[in-house]
Design a protein around this motif. Structure first.
Motif, PDB file in Angstrom:
ATOM      1  N   MET A  76      54.016  32.343  46.762  1.00  0.00           N
ATOM      2  CA  MET A  76      53.650  32.460  45.234  1.00  0.00           C
ATOM      3  C   MET A  76      52.498  33.148  45.675  1.00  0.00           C
ATOM      4  SD  MET A  76      53.823  31.501  42.574  1.00  0.00           S
ATOM      5  CE  MET A  76      52.851  30.859  40.837  1.00  0.00           C
ATOM      6  N   ALA A  77      52.039  33.323  47.081  1.00  0.00           N
ATOM      7  CA  ALA A  77      50.160  33.507  47.023  1.00  0.00           C
ATOM      8  C   ALA A  77      50.244  34.955  47.679  1.00  0.00           C
ATOM      9  CB  ALA A  77      50.319  32.148  48.218  1.00  0.00           C
ATOM     10  N   PRO A  78      50.520  35.430  48.099  1.00  0.00           N
ATOM     11  CA  PRO A  78      51.137  37.061  48.168  1.00  0.00           C
ATOM     12  C   PRO A  78      51.090  37.801  46.702  1.00  0.00           C
ATOM     13  CG  PRO A  78      52.812  35.827  49.624  1.00  0.00           C
ATOM     14  CD  PRO A  78      52.244  34.907  48.820  1.00  0.00           C
ATOM     15  N   PRO A  79      51.928  37.459  45.903  1.00  0.00           N
ATOM     16  CA  PRO A  79      51.741  38.060  45.022  1.00  0.00           C
ATOM     17  C   PRO A  79      50.185  38.027  44.399  1.00  0.00           C
ATOM     18  CG  PRO A  79      54.466  37.681  44.682  1.00  0.00           C
ATOM     19  CD  PRO A  79      52.735  36.698  46.258  1.00  0.00           C
ATOM     20  N   ILE A  80      49.744  37.307  44.337  1.00  0.00           N
ATOM     21  CA  ILE A  80      49.036  36.727  43.266  1.00  0.00           C
ATOM     22  C   ILE A  80      47.596  37.383  44.262  1.00  0.00           C
ATOM     23  CG2 ILE A  80      46.609  34.514  43.238  1.00  0.00           C
ATOM     24  CD1 ILE A  80      49.320  33.220  42.482  1.00  0.00           C
ATOM     25  N   ALA A  81      47.460  36.789  45.440  1.00  0.00           N
ATOM     26  CA  ALA A  81      46.570  37.717  46.687  1.00  0.00           C
ATOM     27  C   ALA A  81      46.533  39.187  45.983  1.00  0.00           C
ATOM     28  CB  ALA A  81      46.417  37.308  47.737  1.00  0.00           C
ATOM     29  N   ALA A  82      47.743  39.697  46.034  1.00  0.00           N
ATOM     30  CA  ALA A  82      47.711  40.973  46.093  1.00  0.00           C
ATOM     31  C   ALA A  82      46.800  41.779  44.636  1.00  0.00           C
ATOM     32  CB  ALA A  82      49.056  41.674  45.634  1.00  0.00           C
ATOM     33  N   GLY A  83      46.986  41.003  43.086  1.00  0.00           N
ATOM     34  CA  GLY A  83      47.114  40.693  42.168  1.00  0.00           C
ATOM     35  C   GLY A  83      45.326  41.506  42.187  1.00  0.00           C
ATOM     36  N   LEU A  84      45.115  39.608  42.368  1.00  0.00           N
ATOM     37  CA  LEU A  84      43.306  39.832  43.053  1.00  0.00           C
ATOM     38  C   LEU A  84      42.685  41.021  43.267  1.00  0.00           C
ATOM     39  CD1 LEU A  84      42.889  35.501  43.169  1.00  0.00           C
ATOM     40  CD2 LEU A  84      42.755  37.351  40.825  1.00  0.00           C
ATOM     41  N   SER A  85      43.614  41.690  45.043  1.00  0.00           N
ATOM     42  CA  SER A  85      42.955  42.112  45.501  1.00  0.00           C
ATOM     43  C   SER A  85      42.589  43.781  44.850  1.00  0.00           C
ATOM     44  CB  SER A  85      44.190  42.670  46.910  1.00  0.00           C
ATOM     45  OG  SER A  85      43.561  42.062  47.282  1.00  0.00           O
ATOM     46  N   VAL A  86      43.716  43.419  43.824  1.00  0.00           N
ATOM     47  CA  VAL A  86      43.756  45.692  43.006  1.00  0.00           C
ATOM     48  C   VAL A  86      42.440  44.514  42.104  1.00  0.00           C
ATOM     49  CG1 VAL A  86      45.074  46.356  41.114  1.00  0.00           C
ATOM     50  CG2 VAL A  86      46.595  45.821  43.380  1.00  0.00           C
ATOM     51  N   VAL A  87      42.595  43.852  41.449  1.00  0.00           N
ATOM     52  CA  VAL A  87      41.344  43.540  40.530  1.00  0.00           C
ATOM     53  C   VAL A  87      40.474  43.867  40.623  1.00  0.00           C
ATOM     54  CG1 VAL A  87      40.036  42.174  39.688  1.00  0.00           C
ATOM     55  CG2 VAL A  87      43.180  42.028  38.656  1.00  0.00           C
ATOM     56  N   SER A  88      39.804  43.383  42.062  1.00  0.00           N
ATOM     57  CA  SER A  88      38.612  43.752  42.905  1.00  0.00           C
ATOM     58  C   SER A  88      38.463  45.419  42.700  1.00  0.00           C
ATOM     59  CB  SER A  88      38.268  43.000  44.036  1.00  0.00           C
ATOM     60  OG  SER A  88      37.697  43.405  45.169  1.00  0.00           O
ATOM     61  N   LEU A  89      39.540  46.185  43.317  1.00  0.00           N
ATOM     62  CA  LEU A  89      39.370  47.212  43.962  1.00  0.00           C
ATOM     63  C   LEU A  89      39.129  48.154  42.508  1.00  0.00           C
ATOM     64  CD1 LEU A  89      42.497  47.821  46.784  1.00  0.00           C
ATOM     65  CD2 LEU A  89      38.967  47.519  47.050  1.00  0.00           C
ATOM     66  N   VAL A  90      40.189  47.721  41.828  1.00  0.00           N
ATOM     67  CA  VAL A  90      40.402  48.845  40.796  1.00  0.00           C
ATOM     68  C   VAL A  90      38.460  48.164  39.706  1.00  0.00           C
ATOM     69  CG1 VAL A  90      41.299  49.023  38.108  1.00  0.00           C
ATOM     70  CG2 VAL A  90      42.492  49.011  39.963  1.00  0.00           C
ATOM     71  N   GLN A  91      37.559  47.441  39.663  1.00  0.00           N
ATOM     72  CA  GLN A  91      36.844  47.145  39.535  1.00  0.00           C
ATOM     73  C   GLN A  91      35.608  47.982  40.006  1.00  0.00           C
ATOM     74  OE1 GLN A  91      36.589  45.107  36.056  1.00  0.00           O
ATOM     75  NE2 GLN A  91      34.297  45.583  35.888  1.00  0.00           N
ATOM     76  N   SER A  92      35.480  47.898  41.221  1.00  0.00           N
ATOM     77  CA  SER A  92      34.449  48.560  42.604  1.00  0.00           C
ATOM     78  C   SER A  92      34.622  50.225  41.896  1.00  0.00           C
ATOM     79  CB  SER A  92      35.009  48.171  43.462  1.00  0.00           C
ATOM     80  OG  SER A  92      34.674  46.516  43.270  1.00  0.00           O
ATOM     81  N   PHE A  93      36.439  50.574  41.796  1.00  0.00           N
ATOM     82  CA  PHE A  93      35.823  51.546  42.081  1.00  0.00           C
ATOM     83  C   PHE A  93      36.343  52.731  41.067  1.00  0.00           C
ATOM     84  CE2 PHE A  93      36.276  50.613  46.344  1.00  0.00           C
ATOM     85  CZ  PHE A  93      35.439  50.781  47.129  1.00  0.00           C
ATOM     86  N   GLY A  94      37.113  51.748  40.311  1.00  0.00           N
ATOM     87  CA  GLY A  94      37.461  52.764  38.398  1.00  0.00           C
ATOM     88  C   GLY A  94      36.761  53.980  38.184  1.00  0.00           C
ATOM     89  N   GLU A  95      35.787  53.330  37.766  1.00  0.00           N
ATOM     90  CA  GLU A  95      34.867  54.358  37.194  1.00  0.00           C
ATOM     91  C   GLU A  95      34.244  55.576  38.369  1.00  0.00           C
ATOM     92  OE1 GLU A  95      34.259  54.792  34.328  1.00  0.00           O
ATOM     93  OE2 GLU A  95      35.406  53.177  33.896  1.00  0.00           O
ATOM     94  N   ILE A  96      34.768  55.509  39.659  1.00  0.00           N
ATOM     95  CA  ILE A  96      33.669  56.067  40.474  1.00  0.00           C
ATOM     96  C   ILE A  96      35.102  56.943  41.233  1.00  0.00           C
ATOM     97  CG2 ILE A  96      33.128  56.202  42.863  1.00  0.00           C
ATOM     98  CD1 ILE A  96      32.282  54.097  43.034  1.00  0.00           C
ATOM     99  N   SER A  97      36.158  56.930  40.994  1.00  0.00           N
ATOM    100  CA  SER A  97      37.552  57.577  41.560  1.00  0.00           C
ATOM    101  C   SER A  97      39.006  57.526  40.817  1.00  0.00           C
ATOM    102  CB  SER A  97      38.022  56.890  43.440  1.00  0.00           C
ATOM    103  OG  SER A  97      38.447  56.093  42.926  1.00  0.00           O
ATOM    104  N   GLY A  98      38.451  56.611  40.133  1.00  0.00           N
ATOM    105  CA  GLY A  98      39.971  56.195  39.245  1.00  0.00           C
ATOM    106  C   GLY A  98      40.640  54.943  39.796  1.00  0.00           C
ATOM    107  N   ALA A  99      40.543  54.643  40.721  1.00  0.00           N
ATOM    108  CA  ALA A  99      40.970  53.751  42.103  1.00  0.00           C
ATOM    109  C   ALA A  99      42.313  54.136  42.425  1.00  0.00           C
ATOM    110  CB  ALA A  99      40.871  52.094  41.614  1.00  0.00           C
ATOM    111  N   GLN A 100      42.268  55.140  42.326  1.00  0.00           N
ATOM    112  CA  GLN A 100      43.760  55.316  42.689  1.00  0.00           C
ATOM    113  C   GLN A 100      44.227  54.993  44.249  1.00  0.00           C
ATOM    114  OE1 GLN A 100      45.553  58.097  41.887  1.00  0.00           O
ATOM    115  NE2 GLN A 100      44.275  57.757  40.080  1.00  0.00           N
ATOM    116  N   LEU A 101      45.101  54.412  44.089  1.00  0.00           N
ATOM    117  CA  LEU A 101      45.757  53.170  45.508  1.00  0.00           C
ATOM    118  C   LEU A 101      47.342  53.520  45.869  1.00  0.00           C
ATOM    119  CD1 LEU A 101      43.796  49.777  43.859  1.00  0.00           C
ATOM    120  CD2 LEU A 101      43.244  51.161  46.168  1.00  0.00           C
TER     121      LEU A 101
END
Length: 162
Positions: A1-26
């Motif tokens: 259960m922890a890995p999917p939640i960790a992955a989701g929270l990581s994506v939230v962080s990355l999209v929030q940080s880089f979304g307006e700069i590069s579209g957060a293309q991951l």
């Protein structure tokens, strides 16, 4: 259960940080969907996909160097021993479609209030996909995320699913 939640929270962080700069293309799968929908030109799509794969390999190298081999090999996306590659492929397709659908919905400026955090929707979508597909395929939904661990560990069994 922890890995999917960790992955989701990581994506939230990355999209929030880089979304307006590069579209957060991951994710090369999402980049391919954006190219097919003509929201991104082919040349930029190829450059992003190469960069995403190199990023996945570099991140995997950091984990490979810092974790014991027994733990690192758990990062490799594998088909469940209880299922088969067809089931895993089906779950990856469904989960990746759902993730791409969410990205397109968040990206649609006509439907979104600019104060709404689209990063949460994308993170929750990734978490839901990883929880749903995780039992069958590891729930990668990201070819770059699967490529790095497979390349460094040498475990390529059913890698085409991811």
């Amino acid at each position: 259960m922890a890995p999917p939640i960790a992955a989701g929270l990581s994506v939230v962080s990355l999209v929030q940080s880089f979304g307006e700069i590069s579209g957060a293309q991951l994710n090369p799968a999402i980049t391919s969907a954006l190219v097919c929908a003509r929201k991104l030109d082919v040349l930029h799509g190829l450059a992003f996909a190469v960069a995403q794969c190199l990023g996945g390999i570099c991140a995997s190298a950091i984990f490979y160097l810092s974790l014991p081999t027994s733990v690192y090999n758990q990062l490799v996306t594998k088909v469940s021993s209880e299922g088969n590659a067809g089931q895993a492929l089906g779950m990856e397709i469904i989960s990746t479609f759902q993730l791409a659908f969410t990205v397109f919905a968040v990206d649609d400026r006509r439907r979104r209030d600019f104060t709404e955090p689209g990063s949460l929707a994308i993170g929750f979508s990734l978490t839901a996909g990883a929880l749903a597909a995780g039992h069958f395929s590891g729930g990668s939904m990201n070819p770059a995320r699967s490529l790095g661990p497979a390349l460094l560990s040498g475990i390529w069994e059913h890698h085409w699913v991811s």
